[in-house]
Design a protein around this motif. Sequence first.
Motif, PDB file in Angstrom:
ATOM      1  N   ILE A 462       0.728  -1.254  -0.041  1.00 60.06           N
ATOM      2  CA  ILE A 462       0.065  -0.011   0.052  1.00 60.06           C
ATOM      3  C   ILE A 462       0.923   1.214   0.041  1.00 60.06           C
ATOM      4  CG2 ILE A 462      -1.690   1.342   1.242  1.00 60.06           C
ATOM      5  CD1 ILE A 462      -3.084  -1.282   2.140  1.00 60.06           C
ATOM      6  N   ASP A 463       1.937   1.060   0.928  1.00 63.85           N
ATOM      7  CA  ASP A 463       2.848   2.644   0.755  1.00 63.85           C
ATOM      8  C   ASP A 463       3.434   2.712  -0.398  1.00 63.85           C
ATOM      9  OD1 ASP A 463       2.377   3.112   3.536  1.00 63.85           O
ATOM     10  OD2 ASP A 463       4.041   1.862   4.102  1.00 63.85           O
ATOM     11  N   LYS A 464       3.752   1.596  -1.149  1.00 61.36           N
ATOM     12  CA  LYS A 464       4.438   1.732  -2.585  1.00 61.36           C
ATOM     13  C   LYS A 464       3.505   2.289  -3.541  1.00 61.36           C
ATOM     14  CE  LYS A 464       7.928  -1.726  -2.146  1.00 61.36           C
ATOM     15  NZ  LYS A 464       8.118  -3.244  -2.527  1.00 61.36           N
ATOM     16  N   ILE A 465       1.977   1.769  -3.518  1.00 65.11           N
ATOM     17  CA  ILE A 465       0.977   2.360  -4.183  1.00 65.11           C
ATOM     18  C   ILE A 465       1.003   4.062  -4.068  1.00 65.11           C
ATOM     19  CG2 ILE A 465      -1.360   2.420  -4.673  1.00 65.11           C
ATOM     20  CD1 ILE A 465      -1.417  -0.725  -4.038  1.00 65.11           C
ATOM     21  N   ARG A 466       0.843   4.172  -2.777  1.00 63.82           N
ATOM     22  CA  ARG A 466       0.609   5.679  -2.502  1.00 63.82           C
ATOM     23  C   ARG A 466       1.902   6.358  -2.912  1.00 63.82           C
ATOM     24  NH1 ARG A 466      -3.089   7.209   1.018  1.00 63.82           N
ATOM     25  NH2 ARG A 466      -1.899   8.156   2.462  1.00 63.82           N
ATOM     26  N   ARG A 467       3.031   5.858  -2.830  1.00 61.64           N
ATOM     27  CA  ARG A 467       4.052   6.949  -3.636  1.00 61.64           C
ATOM     28  C   ARG A 467       4.352   6.755  -4.811  1.00 61.64           C
ATOM     29  NH1 ARG A 467       7.301   4.187   0.963  1.00 61.64           N
ATOM     30  NH2 ARG A 467       8.163   2.520  -0.711  1.00 61.64           N
ATOM     31  N   GLY A 468       3.257   6.267  -5.555  1.00 62.84           N
ATOM     32  CA  GLY A 468       3.119   5.972  -7.031  1.00 62.84           C
ATOM     33  C   GLY A 468       4.198   5.158  -7.790  1.00 62.84           C
ATOM     34  N   GLU A 469       4.536   4.143  -7.025  1.00 69.37           N
ATOM     35  CA  GLU A 469       5.510   3.028  -7.567  1.00 69.37           C
ATOM     36  C   GLU A 469       4.866   1.957  -8.164  1.00 69.37           C
ATOM     37  OE1 GLU A 469       8.265   1.583  -4.830  1.00 69.37           O
ATOM     38  OE2 GLU A 469       8.496   3.491  -3.879  1.00 69.37           O
ATOM     39  N   GLU A 470       5.380   1.880  -9.752  1.00 69.39           N
ATOM     40  CA  GLU A 470       4.498   0.917 -10.352  1.00 69.39           C
ATOM     41  C   GLU A 470       3.134   0.580  -9.914  1.00 69.39           C
ATOM     42  OE1 GLU A 470       7.286  -2.618 -10.995  1.00 69.39           O
ATOM     43  OE2 GLU A 470       8.438  -1.573  -9.742  1.00 69.39           O
ATOM     44  N   VAL A 471       2.165   1.580 -10.096  1.00 68.48           N
ATOM     45  CA  VAL A 471       1.028   1.620  -9.205  1.00 68.48           C
ATOM     46  C   VAL A 471       0.027   0.228  -9.740  1.00 68.48           C
ATOM     47  CG1 VAL A 471      -1.273   2.679  -8.933  1.00 68.48           C
ATOM     48  CG2 VAL A 471       0.911   3.856  -8.819  1.00 68.48           C
ATOM     49  N   ASP A 472      -0.100   0.083 -11.013  1.00 62.71           N
ATOM     50  CA  ASP A 472      -0.771  -1.088 -11.594  1.00 62.71           C
ATOM     51  C   ASP A 472      -0.506  -2.528 -11.147  1.00 62.71           C
ATOM     52  OD1 ASP A 472      -2.464   0.961 -12.690  1.00 62.71           O
ATOM     53  OD2 ASP A 472      -1.361   0.776 -14.817  1.00 62.71           O
ATOM     54  N   ALA A 473       0.798  -2.378 -11.235  1.00 62.11           N
ATOM     55  CA  ALA A 473       1.397  -3.834 -10.815  1.00 62.11           C
ATOM     56  C   ALA A 473       1.055  -4.102  -9.399  1.00 62.11           C
ATOM     57  CB  ALA A 473       2.821  -4.034 -11.186  1.00 62.11           C
ATOM     58  N   HIS A 474       1.204  -3.087  -8.538  1.00 68.87           N
ATOM     59  CA  HIS A 474       1.206  -3.032  -6.906  1.00 68.87           C
ATOM     60  C   HIS A 474      -0.290  -3.590  -6.620  1.00 68.87           C
ATOM     61  CE1 HIS A 474       5.551  -1.944  -6.389  1.00 68.87           C
ATOM     62  NE2 HIS A 474       5.307  -2.942  -5.847  1.00 68.87           N
ATOM     63  N   ARG A 475      -1.351  -2.855  -7.492  1.00 70.09           N
ATOM     64  CA  ARG A 475      -2.724  -3.208  -7.272  1.00 70.09           C
ATOM     65  C   ARG A 475      -3.118  -4.483  -7.523  1.00 70.09           C
ATOM     66  NH1 ARG A 475      -5.504   1.991  -9.858  1.00 70.09           N
ATOM     67  NH2 ARG A 475      -5.108   3.449  -8.016  1.00 70.09           N
TER      68      ARG A 475
END
Length: 512
Positions: A462-475
Amino acid sequence: MTTLSAYISLDTTSRSIGADEVAALLQASAVQHGTSVSLTRTGTRGLFWLEPMIEFDTDAGRVAFGPLDPGDVRAVSTVISPKGELNTEHPAYLGLLDEVPEFAGQLRHTYSRVGVTDPLSLAQYRAHHGYEGLQRALSMNSDDIVEEIANSGLRGRGGAAFPTGIKMRTVAAQNDTQKYIVCNADEGDSGTFADRIIMEGDPFLLIEGMTIAGVACGATQGYIYVRSEYPQAITLLNKALATAYEHQLLGENVMASGKQFDLEVRKAAGAYICGEETSLLESLEGKRGLVRFKPPLPAIEGLFGKPTLINNVVSLVSMPEIVRLGADSYHALGVERSRGTLTVQLAGNVKKGGLFEVPFGTALRDVIEQFGGGTLTGRPVKAVQIGGPLGAFVPPAHFDMPLDYEAFAARGAMIGHGGMVVFDDTADMGEMARFSMEFCAIESCGKCTPCRIGAVRGTEVIDKIRRGEEVDAHRILLRDLCNTMVDGSLCALGGMAPFPVLSVMDHFEEEL
Ligand SMILES: Cc1cc2nc3c(=O)[nH]c(=O)nc-3n(C[C@H](O)[C@H](O)[C@H](O)COP(=O)(O)O)c2cc1C
Ligand code: SF4
C-alpha cells in the motif's frame, strides 16, 4: 417541601463529559431553591450528544434537560426555577424524553431498562420484569429452553452472527460433568460500546442471561471476560454479582430450584485478538492469547478442555426477554434471517453519536441520517466503516441496504457488532486502507503465515502504491495478497483484515 425525582447517567461516557459535576450542581441548586431532589444514577439512554442530561419524573412521564455544560453553574442551577419547579423555559429543556425523535424512533427491547433504573437496584430490576425469564426457564426442561432460543432466530451479536440456538444445542448435548458459559465482553471493535452500556446500565440482565444459558446447557460455572479498559463495568458487575449471591440468584441453589450456577468476572488481557473466542479461552486459562485450531469447537472442547458456550454480551442479554415472552415475540421483529433488534452504535464524524436499538430491516440510510443526523462537520458523508476494524467501508451509494446480515454480505460488507464509524469527504481512504492492514500486522497473534507475514507485506505494498511506484502492478499484487489472506488465514483477523482494503479499492479506486 416538594421532592423532585431526578435521574442522571453514571455511564463512562456521560461521566467523562461531566455527569458527576452536573449531579453535584443539581443537588446544590435544589438546596438553594428550598427544594429537595431524590437523585438516581442510571445507565445512559445512549443519546450521547444530549449528555450530560438530567431527567425528572412528571405526571406525563420523564422530561429531560440536556446537554448541560458542567462548567456553566448558572445553566444547571436554573433547571429548577426559584419556586422549586422545573423551568420549562430553559434553553436545554427537551420535553418528554419519549418524544425526543431519536429516542421515539427506536424500539427499546433488550435495552428497555437502561437509563430507566438504578443498575444496582435488584428491586427495580425485578419491578421491570427482571428475573421473570429465569423463573420461567427454571420451570422448563433444558431442551425446551434451548428450542425457545433457537426458534427466536437469535444470532450471535459478537460478529459472526452464528445461530445461538445451534451453539447452545451442541453444548447441551455434551455428556460431561463440567461445562462452562463464557461471556465475551472484550468489545475490541472500533466504535462499539453496546456491551459496556448494558454492563454499566443493566448488569443483572447479563447475570440473568448467563444463568439461563447455564440452566439450558447444564453448565454450573460462568465467566465474564471484560475488556480491561472498562473499570466501571467491572466494578458494577462485581457489585451486582454480590447482590445476586446474597439473594440466592446465583450459587448452589438458584431461586430454590436445586440448580447451581456460579459466576465470576475476569479482566481481559488488553489485546484485540483476545476477543477471538479460542484466543479468549487461552487467555482465561492464563496463557498467551493465541488462536486455537478448530475443530474441536469450543462447544465440545472449550475452557480447560470442557464443553463451553461462548457468547457475546448482547447475545446473552437477549435471552431473558426471549424466554420471558416466548420465541415468537422476538422472531416477530426483523426480516428474513435477521430477527429481533440490533443495537447500532454510531461514532466517528457524526452529529448525534450514540446507541440506537432498532429492528433488523431498518434502512442504513435512516440510521445514519435520521438517528445520526449526518456528519458533525456538516460536510457530506463519504463512507461508513461498519462492523469494526475488519469491516468494509460502505459508500453512500449503498445506504439503501436494510440492516440484514445477508443483504450486507451480498454487498461485501458486514454488520458485525453493529458499530458504525462515519467519515466525511475529507477522509483519505488510501490512508484508511493502510491503517486497516497495519492494524492487522500489529494485532496478529502470529500463529499463521498469511496473516503474520501478509499484513506486513500488505502495508508495504500500500505504501508503494501511495508513493506512485508501479501502481498498476502493485494493485494486482495487493488484490492477490488480500485473496491469499482471506482464503488462507486461520482466523477472521487475517481472514477479514483485507475487507476494508478491498472496499477502498472497489469504491474509492482513485484513492488507492
Ligand atoms: C480478531 C477477532 C476479535 C473478536 N473480538 C470480539 C469481541 O471483542 N467481542 C465478541 O463478542 N466477539 C468477538 N469476536 C467474535 C468471537 O470470536 C465469537 O464469534 C463470539 O464471541 C461468539 O459469540 P456470539 O455467537 O454471541 O457472537 C472476535 C473475533 C475475531 C476474529
Ligand atoms: S489469522 Fe492472524 S490472528 Fe488469526 S490465527 Fe492467523 S496469525 Fe493469528
